[in-house]
Design an enzyme around this catalytic site. Structure first.
Site, short mmCIF file in Angstrom:
data_model
loop_
_atom_site.label_atom_id
_atom_site.label_comp_id
_atom_site.label_asym_id
_atom_site.label_seq_id
_atom_site.Cartn_x
_atom_site.Cartn_y
_atom_site.Cartn_z
N SER A 127 41.13 37.34 35.75
CA SER A 127 40.73 37.38 34.35
C SER A 127 41.34 36.27 33.50
CB SER A 127 41.04 38.77 33.78
OG SER A 127 40.17 39.09 32.73
N ASP B 284 38.42 22.39 35.82
CA ASP B 284 37.19 21.75 35.34
C ASP B 284 37.47 20.45 34.61
OD1 ASP B 284 35.73 23.75 36.46
OD2 ASP B 284 34.85 24.50 34.59
N LYS C 251 37.27 38.24 38.32
CA LYS C 251 36.87 39.10 37.20
C LYS C 251 36.47 38.21 36.03
CE LYS C 251 38.30 42.61 33.93
NZ LYS C 251 38.03 41.77 32.75
#
Length: 443
Positions: free
Chosen positions: A295, A306, A320
């Protein structure tokens, strides 16, 4: 007041992405009223005909829990002890053992022990099943009762009987309860590298991460060769703190977006909203992840990955990618409801598939790592399906062997290596840190 958070499950020290909820209630149409009439008919028949008398509160609570259980693994109703657990996630300390647990088919299953707690020091591991407390069989009992037994006055003892997959016989641990103080961030310097261990995302995690960088620089009298951000076994926490931690290492760009039921329902969060610039000054960063990284932790790892700001290392994370909102429901009660999905800056949803490391490094210093079952989001009943569909090969990749990592735990121990993943990260930073560094360019 409860703060918004992001995490995995309820626990002794509970394990959710949760912003404040604000939507209006859906309109109730004629068909809904017919369904409610059926519910009331069943309710009245149970009250009138069940073999024993049952009170209204028990039936209503059971109906609410059943309704939410039909949705997904993370929507739930919290009252009493569950509500207290929810508050502990963000603000509380307690007397206990430092275990995060859930219930699976009537058995109490360990999600993870909290670092530097009685459970962690005793060697209790993720995936263990607790079958007895002080000799009393607890399988089939309620999770609340087991949690209440494990908590207690600091200085008192309790004996846990544990069934560990792969072990020949049950194990026994006698633990002494103590005050479990949530320390979201710890740091150390090793081989000229700053190691920042983030255990959870509570109200001080962002500020404590900044302080850790400052203290590392102070101890060395200079900048380190680089930083290791250890997010292993971190089940999540507050969304705002995940954003703050990612912001520490990013100078610009999106950190995460969350998207609700409607296409227009999108919120985006950006770097420099909380911390100006990249406090790590472009130095090498390695982020350690494992199957317990969930999470809010996946938000940090995904943002750094990224933007090509650091190397994500370890094994695939929990997966999650949903957002829960906390809705107060009167005194000592709240509704935790899944209201959105979150996405990394590239538009990738981690739901089911998790964060795939740039460099897969198994924890071969753990002699049980091959035998112990790994539970991720995709293994939970009624988990949300990733809209982009996750390749089955990704979900099964943990079974693949890696010829690069063939040393046994015993061989590593002789070399003084207790934590192979951390050792490998230190070696990687050492190699990168000896090269000339260019100022960070977050792409």
């Amino acid at each position: 007041m409860l703060r918004p958070l992001l995490q995995v499950t309820a626990a002794v020290s509970a394990l959710a992405l949760i912003p404040v909820a604000s939507g209006a209630m859906a309109q109730v149409d004629t068909a809904s009223y017919r369904q409610l009439d059926m519910f009331m008919e069943v309710f009245n028949r149970v009250k009138a005909n069940y073999v024993e008398k049952v009170d209204d509160a028990t039936l209503v609570k059971g109906a609410i829990q059943g309704m939410l259980a039909a949705l997904d693994p993370h929507s739930s109703f919290a009252d009493g002890l569950d509500f207290d657990n929810l508050k502990i996630q963000t603000e509380g300390n307690y007397g206990g053992l430092g275990l995060t647990v859930t219930q699976e088919n009537g058995a109490v299953k360990v999600i993870a022990p909290t670092e530097d707690t009685p459970a962690h020091r005793a060697g209790i591991k993720s995936g263990d099943y607790i079958t007895h407390l002080d000799g009393k069989f607890i399988v089939g009992g309620s999770l609340d009762e087991a949690i209440e037994q494990m908590r207690g006055k600091p200085g008192t003892n309790i004996t846990l009987t544990v069934v560990r997959p792969g072990a020949e016989k049950p194990l026994q641990f006698t633990l002494t309860r103590e005050i479990i103080v949530q320390r979201p961030v710890k740091w150390e310097v090793k081989d000229g590298v700053g190691i920042i261990n983030i255990n959870t995302f509570t109200a001080q995690t962002g500020a404590d991460t900044i302080k850790a960088i400052q203290e590392i620089d102070k101890k060395l009298g200079r900048k380190p060769l680089g930083y290791i951000v250890d997010l292993r076994e971190n089940g999540g926490g507050l969304l705002s703190e995940a954003i703050a931690v990612a912001d520490v290492f990013l100078s610009h760009g999106e950190i995460v977006s969350q998207r609700g039921r409607e296409k227009s329902d999108i919120e985006r969060y950006y770097a420099e909203s909380m911390v100006p610039g990249d406090l790590a000054r472009g130095l090498p960063v390695v982020v350690l992840v494992d199957s317990g990284t969930a999470s809010a932790s996946e938000i940090v790892a995904g943002a750094i990955q990224d933007h090509h700001r650091g190397l994500v290392m370890g094994v695939r994370s929990f997966g999650k990618g949903s957002v829960q909102s906390i809705l107060p429901m009167g005194d000592r009660a709240a509704l935790r409801l899944t209201t959105a999905r979150y996405y990394t800056p590239s538009g990738h949803s981690v739901q089911e598939g998790g964060i795939r490391p740039d460099l897969v490094v198994p924890q071969i210093s753990d002699k049980d790592y091959k035998e112990r079952p790994v539970i991720r989001e995709a293994d939970l009943r009624r988990h949300l399906i990733n809209n982009d569909k996750v390749d089955d090969n990704v979900l099964e990749e943990d079974t693949a062997t890696d010829p690069r990592f063939s040393a046994t735990p015993e061989q590593l121990k002789k070399q003084g290596i207790e934590d192979f993943q951390l050792h490998y990260a230190l070696q990687t930073i050492g190699r990168l840190g000896t090269k000339p560094q260019v100022a960070a360019k977050n792409r």
